[in-house]
Motif scaffolding. Sequence first.
Motif, PDB file in Angstrom:
ATOM      1  N   LEU A 118     -18.485 -16.919  18.282  1.00 21.89           N
ATOM      2  CA  LEU A 118     -18.058 -17.281  16.931  1.00 21.89           C
ATOM      3  C   LEU A 118     -17.727 -16.035  16.114  1.00 21.89           C
ATOM      4  CD1 LEU A 118     -20.558 -20.162  16.043  1.00 21.89           C
ATOM      5  CD2 LEU A 118     -18.116 -20.396  16.559  1.00 21.89           C
ATOM      6  N   HIS A 119     -18.556 -15.010  16.238  1.00 26.43           N
ATOM      7  CA  HIS A 119     -18.274 -13.796  15.482  1.00 26.43           C
ATOM      8  C   HIS A 119     -17.002 -13.125  15.979  1.00 26.43           C
ATOM      9  CE1 HIS A 119     -18.996  -9.535  14.055  1.00 26.43           C
ATOM     10  NE2 HIS A 119     -18.926 -10.259  12.952  1.00 26.43           N
ATOM     11  N   LEU A 120     -16.799 -13.125  17.277  1.00 29.50           N
ATOM     12  CA  LEU A 120     -15.580 -12.554  17.841  1.00 29.50           C
ATOM     13  C   LEU A 120     -14.346 -13.289  17.320  1.00 29.50           C
ATOM     14  CD1 LEU A 120     -14.513 -10.471  19.969  1.00 29.50           C
ATOM     15  CD2 LEU A 120     -14.541 -12.365  21.610  1.00 29.50           C
ATOM     16  N   VAL A 121     -14.432 -14.614  17.278  1.00 29.22           N
ATOM     17  CA  VAL A 121     -13.315 -15.430  16.789  1.00 29.22           C
ATOM     18  C   VAL A 121     -13.076 -15.171  15.307  1.00 29.22           C
ATOM     19  CG1 VAL A 121     -12.609 -17.812  16.303  1.00 29.22           C
ATOM     20  CG2 VAL A 121     -13.522 -17.208  18.551  1.00 29.22           C
ATOM     21  N   LEU A 146     -21.709 -12.729  -0.854  1.00 33.11           N
ATOM     22  CA  LEU A 146     -22.299 -13.884  -1.530  1.00 33.11           C
ATOM     23  C   LEU A 146     -23.825 -13.862  -1.459  1.00 33.11           C
ATOM     24  CD1 LEU A 146     -21.799 -16.553  -3.026  1.00 33.11           C
ATOM     25  CD2 LEU A 146     -21.669 -17.683  -0.788  1.00 33.11           C
ATOM     26  N   ILE A 147     -24.376 -13.332  -0.390  1.00 34.05           N
ATOM     27  CA  ILE A 147     -25.826 -13.335  -0.174  1.00 34.05           C
ATOM     28  C   ILE A 147     -26.355 -11.916  -0.323  1.00 34.05           C
ATOM     29  CG2 ILE A 147     -27.685 -13.885   1.441  1.00 34.05           C
ATOM     30  CD1 ILE A 147     -26.079 -16.325   0.503  1.00 34.05           C
ATOM     31  N   ASP A 148     -27.191 -11.708  -1.336  1.00 33.78           N
ATOM     32  CA  ASP A 148     -27.717 -10.352  -1.555  1.00 33.78           C
ATOM     33  C   ASP A 148     -29.224 -10.291  -1.361  1.00 33.78           C
ATOM     34  OD1 ASP A 148     -28.612 -11.694  -3.766  1.00 33.78           O
ATOM     35  OD2 ASP A 148     -27.698 -10.347  -5.249  1.00 33.78           O
ATOM     36  N   ALA A 149     -29.771 -11.247  -0.612  1.00 36.65           N
ATOM     37  CA  ALA A 149     -31.203 -11.244  -0.322  1.00 36.65           C
ATOM     38  C   ALA A 149     -31.545 -10.038   0.551  1.00 36.65           C
ATOM     39  CB  ALA A 149     -31.579 -12.536   0.400  1.00 36.65           C
ATOM     40  N   PRO A 150     -32.807  -9.636   0.556  1.00 36.35           N
ATOM     41  CA  PRO A 150     -33.212  -8.508   1.405  1.00 36.35           C
ATOM     42  C   PRO A 150     -32.778  -8.733   2.854  1.00 36.35           C
ATOM     43  CG  PRO A 150     -34.991  -9.097  -0.081  1.00 36.35           C
ATOM     44  CD  PRO A 150     -33.935 -10.149  -0.261  1.00 36.35           C
ATOM     45  N   GLY A 185     -29.538 -21.918   7.654  1.00 38.86           N
ATOM     46  CA  GLY A 185     -30.365 -21.073   6.803  1.00 38.86           C
ATOM     47  C   GLY A 185     -30.843 -19.809   7.502  1.00 38.86           C
ATOM     48  N   GLU A 186     -31.230 -19.947   8.773  1.00 42.33           N
ATOM     49  CA  GLU A 186     -31.740 -18.783   9.492  1.00 42.33           C
ATOM     50  C   GLU A 186     -30.647 -17.748   9.707  1.00 42.33           C
ATOM     51  OE1 GLU A 186     -35.108 -16.906  11.563  1.00 42.33           O
ATOM     52  OE2 GLU A 186     -34.712 -18.111   9.778  1.00 42.33           O
ATOM     53  N   LEU A 187     -29.451 -18.186  10.036  1.00 42.62           N
ATOM     54  CA  LEU A 187     -28.358 -17.231  10.232  1.00 42.62           C
ATOM     55  C   LEU A 187     -27.967 -16.543   8.925  1.00 42.62           C
ATOM     56  CD1 LEU A 187     -26.178 -19.186  12.802  1.00 42.62           C
ATOM     57  CD2 LEU A 187     -27.621 -17.183  13.230  1.00 42.62           C
ATOM     58  N   PHE A 193     -24.701 -10.153  12.034  1.00 43.42           N
ATOM     59  CA  PHE A 193     -23.474  -9.418  12.342  1.00 43.42           C
ATOM     60  C   PHE A 193     -23.051  -8.547  11.161  1.00 43.42           C
ATOM     61  CE2 PHE A 193     -23.270 -13.464  14.749  1.00 43.42           C
ATOM     62  CZ  PHE A 193     -23.402 -12.938  16.024  1.00 43.42           C
ATOM     63  N   GLY A 194     -22.164  -7.650  11.423  1.00 45.23           N
ATOM     64  CA  GLY A 194     -21.712  -6.754  10.370  1.00 45.23           C
ATOM     65  C   GLY A 194     -20.818  -7.421   9.348  1.00 45.23           C
ATOM     66  N   SER A 195     -20.284  -8.593   9.684  1.00 45.55           N
ATOM     67  CA  SER A 195     -19.364  -9.305   8.783  1.00 45.55           C
ATOM     68  C   SER A 195     -19.344 -10.778   9.152  1.00 45.55           C
ATOM     69  CB  SER A 195     -17.947  -8.721   8.924  1.00 45.55           C
ATOM     70  OG  SER A 195     -17.483  -8.896  10.269  1.00 45.55           O
ATOM     71  N   HIS A 196     -18.735 -11.583   8.291  1.00 42.27           N
ATOM     72  CA  HIS A 196     -18.459 -12.993   8.568  1.00 42.27           C
ATOM     73  C   HIS A 196     -19.714 -13.844   8.821  1.00 42.27           C
ATOM     74  CE1 HIS A 196     -14.277 -11.833   8.813  1.00 42.27           C
ATOM     75  NE2 HIS A 196     -14.506 -11.054   9.845  1.00 42.27           N
ATOM     76  N   ASN A 197     -20.877 -13.404   8.348  1.00 44.41           N
ATOM     77  CA  ASN A 197     -22.105 -14.144   8.648  1.00 44.41           C
ATOM     78  C   ASN A 197     -22.134 -15.539   8.033  1.00 44.41           C
ATOM     79  OD1 ASN A 197     -23.997 -12.256  10.192  1.00 44.41           O
ATOM     80  ND2 ASN A 197     -23.286 -10.948   8.524  1.00 44.41           N
ATOM     81  N   GLY A 198     -21.642 -15.659   6.796  1.00 39.52           N
ATOM     82  CA  GLY A 198     -21.621 -16.974   6.169  1.00 39.52           C
ATOM     83  C   GLY A 198     -20.715 -17.942   6.914  1.00 39.52           C
ATOM     84  N   LEU A 199     -19.534 -17.473   7.294  1.00 38.10           N
ATOM     85  CA  LEU A 199     -18.599 -18.305   8.051  1.00 38.10           C
ATOM     86  C   LEU A 199     -19.214 -18.729   9.383  1.00 38.10           C
ATOM     87  CD1 LEU A 199     -15.285 -16.317   7.435  1.00 38.10           C
ATOM     88  CD2 LEU A 199     -15.815 -18.600   6.549  1.00 38.10           C
ATOM     89  N   VAL A 200     -19.867 -17.807  10.068  1.00 36.02           N
ATOM     90  CA  VAL A 200     -20.493 -18.127  11.349  1.00 36.02           C
ATOM     91  C   VAL A 200     -21.646 -19.102  11.164  1.00 36.02           C
ATOM     92  CG1 VAL A 200     -21.872 -17.158  13.238  1.00 36.02           C
ATOM     93  CG2 VAL A 200     -19.780 -16.001  12.502  1.00 36.02           C
ATOM     94  N   ALA A 201     -22.456 -18.902  10.129  1.00 33.62           N
ATOM     95  CA  ALA A 201     -23.588 -19.805   9.877  1.00 33.62           C
ATOM     96  C   ALA A 201     -23.111 -21.231   9.622  1.00 33.62           C
ATOM     97  CB  ALA A 201     -24.400 -19.298   8.683  1.00 33.62           C
ATOM     98  N   ARG A 202     -22.043 -21.370   8.860  1.00 35.37           N
ATOM     99  CA  ARG A 202     -21.537 -22.716   8.565  1.00 35.37           C
ATOM    100  C   ARG A 202     -20.874 -23.343   9.791  1.00 35.37           C
ATOM    101  NH1 ARG A 202     -20.980 -19.767   3.814  1.00 35.37           N
ATOM    102  NH2 ARG A 202     -18.811 -19.122   4.171  1.00 35.37           N
TER     103      ARG A 202
END
Length: 279
Positions: A118-121, A146-150, A185-187, A193-202
């Motif tokens: 998913l991250h590669l895509v 969007l997410i600035d949590a620790p 939520g866990e992702l 990953f270095g980028s696209h984490n929200g997109l991958v989580a959804r």
Amino acid sequence: MSTNATPASSTDPLAALGALPGVADSVGAVRTSIDRVYGHRIMRRRSNEVTSEAALRGARGSAALAGADWALEEVRRRTDFGTDPQALAVGAALRLTAEAGQLLSVWRQSPLRVLARLHLVAAGGGAADETVGRPRLAGEAVDEPLIDAPLPDADEVNGRLEGLAELIVVGTAAPALVSAAVVHGELLALRPFGSHNGLVARAAERIVLIGSGLDPKAICPAEVGHAEQGSAAYVTAFGGYLSGTAEGMAAWIAYCGRSVELGARESTAVCEALQRGAA
């Protein structure tokens, strides 16, 4: 996943989340909403069109939370997703939505492999970038505005990813909504990953909802509901997940359930529009 909501069962730690106050109501409301769409008369002969439209709208919703809040018709007509940051986000969301359906059979056997794919895509291939498709290493930056949590450190990320993968492979008696909400939520919490984490989580949430059999035709996109409720509500609800409390976890699951309900409502409207056109 880290939660102090209830003592975790060694055999099925997600089952306790399904018993939290209000979760059964959320699960029931989601089931009712989904059944309503699947029971629509248009689904008997034009379900593929509804699925395609749901995929487009889901991608648009996920991209909106990634900072590219484009009108649906703009997403529909565009073919060039070039180098502009918003266009890149929309392109990534569209690719992820298309790819998710191809990874259902792999998810239950090798979820970490799916997440890497998913991250590669999302990154558009990125063969020259060694950070693409693997969890971040110590000291590597994360771009997730969007997410600035620790941010958990790399060792914690790896440990929790392994734990999440084990839960998925072993399976759970918890409702699909609970599993999907926890994966999402866990992702977000790990941002592995270095980028696209929200997109991958959804996208991973989408895979769970479809692969569990709750929404097998992929016509109730939670991403639509996440976008409709807005980024502020998304971040606030996610704070409940991060808290690990019973109230916070239940609120996050309820929020995800409401997003699925809104996705189902969107597809019901699509069915109605198709029916009017057919008439």
